[in-house]
Design a protein around this motif. Structure first.
Motif, PDB file in Angstrom:
ATOM      1  N   VAL A  30     -12.281  -4.054  -2.701  1.00 13.46           N
ATOM      2  CA  VAL A  30     -12.022  -3.122  -3.491  1.00 13.46           C
ATOM      3  C   VAL A  30     -11.700  -3.805  -5.050  1.00 13.46           C
ATOM      4  CG1 VAL A  30     -10.524  -1.243  -4.506  1.00 13.46           C
ATOM      5  CG2 VAL A  30     -11.018  -1.567  -1.831  1.00 13.46           C
TER       6      VAL A  30
ATOM      7  N   SER B 110      -2.368   4.902  -4.365  1.00 15.27           N
ATOM      8  CA  SER B 110      -2.644   5.440  -3.146  1.00 15.27           C
ATOM      9  C   SER B 110      -2.724   4.243  -1.978  1.00 15.27           C
ATOM     10  CB  SER B 110      -4.203   5.937  -3.010  1.00 15.27           C
ATOM     11  OG  SER B 110      -5.081   5.085  -3.005  1.00 15.27           O
ATOM     12  N   THR B 111      -2.766   4.603  -0.756  1.00 12.92           N
ATOM     13  CA  THR B 111      -2.635   3.687   0.480  1.00 12.92           C
ATOM     14  C   THR B 111      -3.973   2.817   0.430  1.00 12.92           C
ATOM     15  OG1 THR B 111      -3.613   5.311   1.882  1.00 12.92           O
ATOM     16  CG2 THR B 111      -1.130   4.779   1.719  1.00 12.92           C
ATOM     17  N   SER B 112      -4.970   3.305  -0.234  1.00 11.51           N
ATOM     18  CA  SER B 112      -6.447   2.488  -0.165  1.00 11.51           C
ATOM     19  C   SER B 112      -6.392   1.667  -1.717  1.00 11.51           C
ATOM     20  CB  SER B 112      -7.537   3.297  -0.111  1.00 11.51           C
ATOM     21  OG  SER B 112      -7.447   4.370  -1.155  1.00 11.51           O
ATOM     22  N   SER B 113      -5.400   1.511  -2.422  1.00 11.66           N
ATOM     23  CA  SER B 113      -5.524   0.930  -3.662  1.00 11.66           C
ATOM     24  C   SER B 113      -5.374  -0.612  -3.488  1.00 11.66           C
ATOM     25  CB  SER B 113      -4.269   1.358  -4.684  1.00 11.66           C
ATOM     26  OG  SER B 113      -4.183   2.594  -4.978  1.00 11.66           O
TER      27      SER B 113
ATOM     28  N   PRO C 160       0.734  -1.275   0.158  1.00  9.06           N
ATOM     29  CA  PRO C 160      -0.061   0.028  -0.059  1.00  9.06           C
ATOM     30  C   PRO C 160       0.844   1.276   0.115  1.00  9.06           C
ATOM     31  CG  PRO C 160      -0.037  -1.252   2.176  1.00  9.06           C
ATOM     32  CD  PRO C 160       0.527  -2.124   1.120  1.00  9.06           C
TER      33      PRO C 160
ATOM     34  N   ASN D 198      -8.957  -4.665   0.323  1.00 13.71           N
ATOM     35  CA  ASN D 198      -8.826  -4.719   2.027  1.00 13.71           C
ATOM     36  C   ASN D 198      -8.763  -6.257   2.248  1.00 13.71           C
ATOM     37  OD1 ASN D 198      -9.580  -2.192   2.121  1.00 13.71           O
ATOM     38  ND2 ASN D 198     -11.520  -2.489   2.403  1.00 13.71           N
TER      39      ASN D 198
END
Length: 404
Positions: free
Chosen positions: A288, A42-45, A37, A48
């Motif tokens: 995601v 981005s750190t949310s790419s 990440p 989860n």
């Protein structure tokens, strides 16, 4: 805005996930056990983490397994996925089959499949048959956190078809002297057996066909030199693999049984089922999806398990030794624990690991289907079929197959 550099490049919105200096948008890159990440778009790419839910997986079901190229990040669509392309794993005749095939250079390329949900403590029970028809072939059933380096495993080697080896590691500190073999069973390459790992905050119990043969207590793993218990306790992933140990470094090859005899038959590890009983209640998880899609989905499952599971009973019969899965085993693990062996004090551990503890640490970069062939490689365990630890070698060889 990019979170950081992915090697020499910056990942884009269309290829947001970074692994070992490369960017892409598929499961190979975006699954949480692989994705970085801090180096992605981005750190949310990264997708989860999907957490453990109580599950009973029969590999006759299409939702039990998917090739990694077909996996969309939703764990309800596939309990396990392959870790590499080309893939030598498939569903066939009600089994998950992992094959080791000979390459043009004479070495073997195997397969690794990994659970799409992470587990932190619980009881995991599988019915499987190893593919180790020849010395040099290694099959495994493990629970591992590749980032932290914690692992609990069963490993099979072609040099010994009547036992399975148990071991555990903490923070990538590989101590092969702690390996303990199971009591003898009928041929593990022709018969299905039931293998169980019971993992709680206090102890790990390994069992074969409902009979516990080893217990490691957390309280016995204290190391005052680092002021810590050297006990696997991080959330991890269940996986299966088959790989070529015979073409590895000298210590690996000797442990695995030497060079593979490719005329011995078809090297096929087969799994019929796995039961996963979570120690903690599972959580719904939003994933995601790839390709920058804004849609999301959640998968859920109820897990009524809580508290100490050390009193759980095996739900498989000893008849599985001959390939049968029928019947219940009414003997509790508590009674079996009376005859278990603490791995650190076992005479068999010292005898079985002789020759491994004295091998020099090496950093070979060979690989065989996602498995390092160096038993001494400090960046991964002997049983870990992880992407990250072997990407340096495997990625270079396979980049044309799955990058574009």
């Amino acid at each position: 805005m990019a979170a950081g550099k992915c090697g020499t490049q910056t990942c884009s919105k269309n290829t947001p996930c970074c692994v070992s200096g490369y960017c892409n948008n598929d499961a190979m890159y975006c699954m949480p056990m692989n994705c970085e990440p801090e180096n992605s778009y981005s750190t949310s790419s990264c997708w989860n983490t999907a957490h453990c839910v109580k599950d009973s997986v029969q590999f006759s079901s299409s939702s039990s397994f998917a090739q990694i190229a077909d996996y969309n990040g939703d764990p309800s669509t596939a309990a396990f996925v392959s870790q590499f392309q080309p893939s030598n794993a498939k569903l066939n005749n009600g089994e998950l089959q992992l094959q080791l095939v000979k390459q043009s250079d004479g070495t073997g390329f195997g397969a690794t499949v990994i659970n799409t949900r992470a587990i932190q403590y619980g009881t995991v029970t599988t019915v499987m048959r190893s593919g180790c028809l020849s010395g040099g072939v290694v099959s495994s059933f493990i629970i591992r956190n590749n980032n932290v380096g914690d692992e609990i495993d069963f490993e099979f080697v072609g040099a010994d078809k009547s036992t399975v080896q148990s071991n555990y590691y903490w923070h990538n500190q590989l101590d092969y002297t702690k390996m303990v073999k199971s009591p003898q069973v009928s041929d593990t390459t022709t018969n299905f057996h039931t293998y169980q790992i019971q993992w709680t905050p206090d102890q790990i119990v390994w069992s074969v066909n409902g009979n516990a043969f080893r217990t490691v207590k957390r309280s016995d793993t204290w190391d005052s030199s680092v002021n810590a218990y050297k006990y696997p306790d991080s959330e991890a992933y269940i996986s299966y693999s088959i790989w070529d140990g015979g073409s590895g470094a000298e210590g690996t090859s000797s442990w695995a049984g030497g060079a593979i005899n490719w005329g011995a038959g078809s090297f096929l590890a087969s799994v019929k089922s796995i039961d996963i009983d979570c120690y903690y209640k599972g959580n719904d998880t939003t994933y995601v999806p790839p390709n920058g899609s804004s849609s999301s989905s959640s998968s859920s499952g109820d897990d009524d398990q809580s508290g100490d599971k050390s009193d759980d009973k095996s739900d498989k019969s000893d008849n599985s030794e001959e390939g049968s899965q029928s019947g219940d085993d009414d003997s509790s693990d508590d009674s079996a624990n009376g005859s278990t062996t603490n791995g650190e004090d076992s005479d068999s551990a010292d005898a079985d690991s002789e020759g491994l503890s004295s091998v020099d640490e090496q950093s070979g970069d060979e690989s065989s289907g996602g498995r390092s062939t160096s038993k001494e490689k400090s960046s991964e365990s002997s049983g870990a079929g992880s992407v990250i630890a072997s990407f340096g070698a495997v990625f270079t060889a396979l980049i044309g197959a799955y990058l574009f």
